[in-house]
Design an enzyme around this catalytic site. Structure first.
Site, mmCIF file in Angstrom:
data_model
loop_
_atom_site.group_PDB
_atom_site.id
_atom_site.type_symbol
_atom_site.label_atom_id
_atom_site.label_comp_id
_atom_site.label_asym_id
_atom_site.label_seq_id
_atom_site.Cartn_x
_atom_site.Cartn_y
_atom_site.Cartn_z
ATOM 1 N N TRP A 103 1.233 -1.738 -0.197
ATOM 2 C CA TRP A 103 -0.365 -0.049 -0.040
ATOM 3 C C TRP A 103 1.211 1.274 0.606
ATOM 4 O O TRP A 103 0.804 2.618 -0.798
ATOM 5 C CB TRP A 103 -1.194 0.095 1.536
ATOM 6 C CG TRP A 103 -1.595 1.073 1.744
ATOM 7 C CD1 TRP A 103 -2.972 1.364 1.055
ATOM 8 C CD2 TRP A 103 -1.296 2.497 2.265
ATOM 9 N NE1 TRP A 103 -3.418 2.427 1.263
ATOM 10 C CE2 TRP A 103 -2.233 3.737 2.259
ATOM 11 C CE3 TRP A 103 -0.039 2.650 3.129
ATOM 12 C CZ2 TRP A 103 -2.880 4.437 3.305
ATOM 13 C CZ3 TRP A 103 0.113 3.718 3.642
ATOM 14 C CH2 TRP A 103 -1.301 4.633 3.297
ATOM 15 N N HIS A 104 2.142 0.844 0.762
ATOM 16 C CA HIS A 104 3.002 2.531 1.108
ATOM 17 C C HIS A 104 3.518 2.798 -0.600
ATOM 18 O O HIS A 104 4.013 3.848 -0.892
ATOM 19 C CB HIS A 104 4.032 2.095 1.828
ATOM 20 C CG HIS A 104 3.443 2.252 2.948
ATOM 21 N ND1 HIS A 104 2.562 1.302 4.088
ATOM 22 C CD2 HIS A 104 3.553 3.327 3.906
ATOM 23 C CE1 HIS A 104 2.606 2.065 5.047
ATOM 24 N NE2 HIS A 104 2.615 2.969 5.032
ATOM 25 N N GLY A 105 3.787 1.742 -1.296
ATOM 26 C CA GLY A 105 4.052 1.840 -2.792
ATOM 27 C C GLY A 105 4.486 0.635 -3.680
ATOM 28 O O GLY A 105 4.711 0.158 -3.561
#
Lengths: 400, 477
Positions: free
Chosen positions: B324-326
């Site tokens: 989700w962060h990248g």
């Protein structure tokens, strides 16, 4: 700052407590249980009007105390009516602050932090000392100085934000030669260039830093912020016209001579601007700037090297692409999401181009064989108006 | 429009009085705050306003269809459609290039050269945050815990400018009821709001930017150029930088919302005082970890299907939380480290319980030891979070653990860097009631004195911070 969390609140997150199966999340805790502000000592609320007053007083006091910094920020705005309005008010604010001695606190604080020049504005720019009028074409270059692990070239790398990633990759790449030592990390200053000396005066800064560091090689990247009206001495011209180009060339030439005039006589590697996602800007603006860099470097052949980044990062047709193919067929992202800056792979390609230019200027490899090299290099004909011709044989530094 | 800028200050000075003047007329206020929020969001890139608007329309439509339907199959079908629409948008904007380039490179290594279309999709700012918020709305409506609201209310919820860009992830059930509350303009909790805003500002502008500029960026750019001590301190500095950056942003967001009369959930609670990874996730990005728990971990089965399924669910939740962060494998490894250690803690706890061991006595020394271990595990994971590739992370770890580089000079480890790291750690150990008492004391000062005090905080922040403001780290997520 919020008060302590309480384990008994329904906010408690249990990721793995196997003793009690988690229920389906039906009832959600109320927002008041989640703010972390229960059981705090009572606070006196204020009417909205007074809240606004507190905010305005804070901003006014803050502005008076920081007037010198605000004045510099106002000067750094893009040239236009916003800057004119901002500087008008910022100047008045500074006058009031100065008259009331309110600016002293910031001055003292900056002194204490060792950053007393932060708020200074210096718009003086040097003129070239090299004549750039067309003349006889040089046929020879200065000797390639040999470097080795015992006599390493001293490298300084800096510029605007485009210098960051390629600079770091270059520092890694030169480490493999064992013949280059770096004078510190990449010295980058975002949103700077030669167009706006009141924002950051590169010639003045470099003269101070490089005189202290005495480098043999200087790698400098900027220009991408310079497609705008010039300010400072000789400025005032809107971007792109003949007068702008003449003044910008004067600034670039003055900077190049300032750097190469340092007593260690460093070679300057001026990195060109690569294609960006906004190709219209590249074609209309950056091509002009790249041409000036290239011409001024050619006028100082053997002392200043222009590093073309279009071939390193452009598509085969010279266009822009976020991704480029490696020889083995894999694709690699070379540009960051903003369409301007580089990924590490992109920086690596630019670093490769810079290192190639450095190998033209320096002998970084003959120490490996322990031999000597002939350091006469012949320049391509018909491009440079000026040169310091010399032919010599310099023994390379031998391996210890 | 970044919070710590003059542009935002002017924007907010207009929005604040207008908001309170219109607050008693609910419909007009909602229209006004929606317009202000879309202006704020469009200031980054006006084209993405259409994405936000489209997300609002699609999710509201799906929520209404779910609510209107009585048949489970139909409701489930609409839910699936809503989840796929949200995740599809997120996948396209955030992960398209990642998956295509990885697939291309995999095929190239297998000798199957393909030339896919890599379209270099620009990442809309805040998409991860407003997508998760929209999902919470649709899923809560499906679960029957929340009824759909009007389109205007939902649009205000999704775009509300204090949280639209970088959180905290405020759920529909936490925010939407507040839209129907009566907000008294004579009673604004301004002291807590100002405290959060100015503390957040200081953390971001002074601590985070200082550490980023002076050691973290330099060392992570070229780990091999630095000695072991410098690299180790840079890793600790990054732990403080990301905390100061992200908690600073959410503190400001919570404070700004409070000035407008809205309460947001707490997002950080002294995370580096955690005594275990489980404790850490109760304190770090609390709104995300609650979201992951309720909308991913529990639907996966949580701990209801035996030990190994529990481990799998924890691990999978954190792998996806990492992604989700990248769109980078390093984020997946970051999630994997957290998931792996959480599983280990769970396994150890289960084993202790099975052996009928008494829990260890809660001594100060034992607590500090557990904090130290937890902090260092978190820092190990941060290496992968910050590094731009596995080789970069490997270089960092290699430098730390290679004894031959411990004698190297460490010019970047200055007094200022150590002071900033210390300040970032000490701040988390300040007793919360001391801070609450300070806020209470501040609230009793005359308004003029409050304004002057805050003006001096601005002097410190502006003088000590670098020129310009770097974007917040979580903006790119």
């Amino acid at each position: 700052m919020p008060p302590p969390s309480r384990a008994d609140l329904p906010t408690t997150i249990k990721w793995s407590d196997s003793s009690q199966p988690e229920p389906e999340p039906r009832a959600q805790p109320s927002i008041d249980d989640l703010t972390g502000d229960r059981d705090s000592p009572p606070r006196r609320p204020l009417p909205a009007g007074k809240v606004l007053a507190v905010g305005l007083i804070a901003l006014l006091v803050g502005a008076l105390l920081n007037a010198a910094g605000i004045r510099k920020t106002a000067l750094g705005q893009p040239v236009g009516w916003r800057r004119d309005v901002s500087t008008f008010f910022a100047d008045r604010l500074y006058d009031v602050s100065h008259a009331l001695y309110l600016d002293r606190l910031r001055v003292d604080l900056k002194d204490l932090l060792g950053r007393s020049t932060d708020d200074a504005v210096n718009t003086r720019l040097p003129s070239p000392t090299t004549t750039t009028t067309p003349g006889p074409t040089p046929t020879t270059l200065p000797p390639r100085v040999a470097f080795s692990p015992t006599h390493q070239a001293r490298l300084w790398v800096g510029g605007d934000s485009l210098s960051d990633t390629p600079g770091s990759e270059l520092i890694t790449a030169v480490g493999a030669t064992n013949a280059v030592g770096v004078l510190g990390p990449v010295d980058s200053h975002i949103s700077t260039g030669l167009a706006r000396p009141e924002v950051f005066n590169w010639p003045a800064y470099l003269k101070t830093v490089l005189t202290a560091d005495q480098p043999d090689a200087v790698v400098l990247t900027f220009g991408a912020n310079d497609d705008q009206t010039l300010t400072g001495s000789g400025g005032g011209e809107p971007f792109g016209g003949p007068d702008w180009q003449a003044e910008y060339a004067r600034r670039v030439g003055g900077l190049m001579d300032t750097i190469t005039g340092i007593s260690s006589h460093p070679k300057l590697f001026m990195v060109g601007i690569p294609p960006i996602r906004d190709m219209a800007r590249f074609t209309n603006d950056y091509t002009i700037i790249n041409r000036i860099f290239s011409a001024q470097a050619a006028a100082r052949r053997g002392h200043v090297y222009y590093v073309d980044t279009v071939s390193a990062l452009g598509t085969p047709t010279g266009g822009y692409s976020d991704f480029l193919s490696n020889p083995d067929g894999t694709v690699v992202q070379v540009r960051s999401s903003d369409g301007v800056h580089f990924t590490r792979a992109g920086g690596d390609r630019v670093a490769g181009a810079i290192l190639s230019a450095m190998r033209q200027a320096f002998d970084l490899d003959s120490w490996r064989t322990g031999g000597s090299t002939t350091t006469t290099t012949t320049a391509p004909k018909g491009t440079g108006p000026r040169g310091r011709s010399s032919t010599s044989t310099t023994p390379t530094t031998r391996l210890p | 429009m970044l919070f710590p800028t003059i542009t935002f200050a002017i924007f907010f000075l207009v929005v604040l009085p207008m908001s309170w003047l219109l607050m008693h007329r609910r419909f007009r206020w909602q229209l006004f705050i929606l317009a202000a929020s879309y202006f704020f969001y469009g200031y980054y890139d006006w084209r993405f306003v259409f994405l936000l608007g489209g997300s609002t329309l699609v999710n509201q439509f799906v929520a209404l269809r779910i609510h209107a339907s009585q048949r489970d199959g139909v409701r489930r079908a609409w839910l699936t459609a809503g989840v796929l629409a949200n995740l599809g948008g997120l996948a396209y904007f955030k992960y398209y290039d990642f998956f295509v380039s990885n697939a291309t490179n995999l095929l190239a290594r297998l000798g199957l050269g393909v030339s896919p279309t890599i379209v270099a999709v620009a990442l809309p700012i805040g998409i991860s945050f407003f997508t998760f918020q929209a999902l919470s709305y649709v899923i809560d409506v499906y679960r029957g815990t929340f009824e759909p609201r009007t389109l205007l209310e939902f649009a205000v919820y999704l775009s509300f400018f204090p949280h639209v860009v970088s959180g905290p992830i405020v759920r529909a059930a936490e925010f939407l009821p507040q839209l129907r509350e009566r907000h008294d303009p004579r009673k604004v909790d301004s002291s807590r709001a100002f405290f959060l805003i100015f503390m957040g500002l200081f953390k971001k502008v002074v601590i985070a930017n200082f550490l980023g500029t002076n050691i973290v960026d330099v060392v992570f750019a070229n780990p091999k150029q630095h000695g072991s001590l410098e690299v180790l301190v840079a890793v600790y500095a990054y732990a403080i930088q990301i905390y100061a950056d992200f908690s600073g942003y959410t503190d400001m967001a919570i404070g700004l919302a409070l000035l407008l009369g809205f309460r947001f959930p707490q997002n950080f609670d002294a995370p580096y005082t955690a005594t275990s990874l489980q404790d850490f996730w109760r304190r770090w990005h609390m709104t995300l970890s609650r979201w992951l728990r309720d909308y991913l971990y529990i639907p996966l089965g949580g701990n209801r299907n035996g030990r190994w399924r529990t481990y799998r669910n924890i691990f999978l939740t954190f792998l996806l939380g990492g992604l989700w962060h990248g769109a980078q494998w390093t984020f997946v490894v970051w999630g994997g480290i957290h998931g792996g250690f959480l599983c280990y803690e769970h396994w150890r706890q289960t084993r202790r319980e099975a052996a009928h061991h008494h829990p260890a006595p809660d001594t100060f020394r034992g607590r500090m030891y557990r904090r130290l271990i937890t902090f260092n595990v978190v820092c190990l994971a941060w290496v992968f979070f910050r590094a731009d590739s596995f080789s970069n992370a490997g270089d960092v770890l290699n430098r730390i653990f290679d004894p031959s580089h411990w004698n190297q000079a460490a010019p970047l480890v200055t007094g200022g860097v150590l002071l900033a790291i210390g300040a970032g750690l000490v701040e988390q150990y300040i007793p919360r009631d001391a801070l609450a008492r300070t806020m209470s004391w501040f609230s009793r000062l005359p308004p003029a004195a409050q304004g002057v005090t805050l003006g001096f905080v601005l002097l410190l922040t502006n003088s000590m911070g670098p020129r310009g403001v770097a974007p917040f780290i979580y903006f790119r997520f």
